[in-house]
Design a protein around this motif. Sequence first.
Motif, PDB file in Angstrom:
ATOM      1  N   SER A 118     -11.494 -14.596 -79.809  1.00 56.57           N
ATOM      2  CA  SER A 118     -11.717 -13.020 -79.685  1.00 56.57           C
ATOM      3  C   SER A 118     -13.289 -12.949 -79.929  1.00 56.57           C
ATOM      4  N   ARG A 119     -13.606 -11.660 -79.612  1.00 57.41           N
ATOM      5  CA  ARG A 119     -14.647 -11.122 -79.380  1.00 57.41           C
ATOM      6  C   ARG A 119     -15.582 -10.840 -80.816  1.00 57.41           C
ATOM      7  N   GLY A 120     -14.548 -10.900 -81.951  1.00 58.66           N
ATOM      8  CA  GLY A 120     -15.231 -10.808 -83.272  1.00 58.66           C
ATOM      9  C   GLY A 120     -14.045 -11.237 -84.288  1.00 58.66           C
ATOM     10  N   LEU A 121     -14.034 -10.377 -85.368  1.00 53.17           N
ATOM     11  CA  LEU A 121     -13.366 -10.959 -86.463  1.00 53.17           C
ATOM     12  C   LEU A 121     -11.639 -10.605 -86.412  1.00 53.17           C
ATOM     13  N   TYR A 122     -11.447  -9.587 -85.563  1.00 48.05           N
ATOM     14  CA  TYR A 122     -10.207  -9.141 -85.526  1.00 48.05           C
ATOM     15  C   TYR A 122      -9.352  -9.278 -84.256  1.00 48.05           C
ATOM     16  N   ARG A 171      -9.050  -7.324 -79.644  1.00 48.26           N
ATOM     17  CA  ARG A 171     -10.371  -6.992 -79.246  1.00 48.26           C
ATOM     18  C   ARG A 171     -10.924  -7.444 -77.970  1.00 48.26           C
ATOM     19  N   PHE A 192     -15.876 -16.831 -88.342  1.00 49.07           N
ATOM     20  CA  PHE A 192     -16.381 -15.443 -87.937  1.00 49.07           C
ATOM     21  C   PHE A 192     -15.518 -14.855 -86.844  1.00 49.07           C
ATOM     22  N   TYR A 193     -14.362 -15.433 -86.566  1.00 45.84           N
ATOM     23  CA  TYR A 193     -13.520 -14.935 -85.165  1.00 45.84           C
ATOM     24  C   TYR A 193     -12.467 -14.863 -85.536  1.00 45.84           C
ATOM     25  N   SER A 248      -6.663 -13.361 -87.428  1.00 46.67           N
ATOM     26  CA  SER A 248      -7.995 -12.598 -87.536  1.00 46.67           C
ATOM     27  C   SER A 248      -8.841 -13.617 -88.526  1.00 46.67           C
TER      28      SER A 248
END
Length: 120
Positions: free
Chosen positions: A98-102, A105, A31-32, A52
């Motif tokens: 990363s903070r998330g998927l992409y 960010r 998920f990251y 990603s």
Amino acid sequence: QVQLVESGGGMVQPGGSLRLSCATSGFFPDFYAFGWFRQAPGLERDEVSCISADNKTFYVDSVKDRFTVSRDNPKNVIYLQMNNLQPEDAGAYFCARSRGLYCHRGYTDWGQGTQVTVSS
């Protein structure tokens, strides 16, 4: 506990190759996005590549066509294959979550780094 542990650094001659690994634990990497950063002595830490959650990749111009980022989610590992290494590629390499998927960010968690030396 979130952990990222880099390995695979070392010393190579110009033109040589290394494969860096970033072993993750404490969360599901699926998920990251993950970034790879390089820091040469006295310089800032710069992003060289990112992957990603859906396997879109980014490379800074100086490493395009030489570096390849990949991920193996079941093994919880992110890789950076580095070919045709040059002296300017030397430095400490860090992976970051990363903070998330992409990509791009912001990054919240970092490994301790692995050193790459390129010298004849």
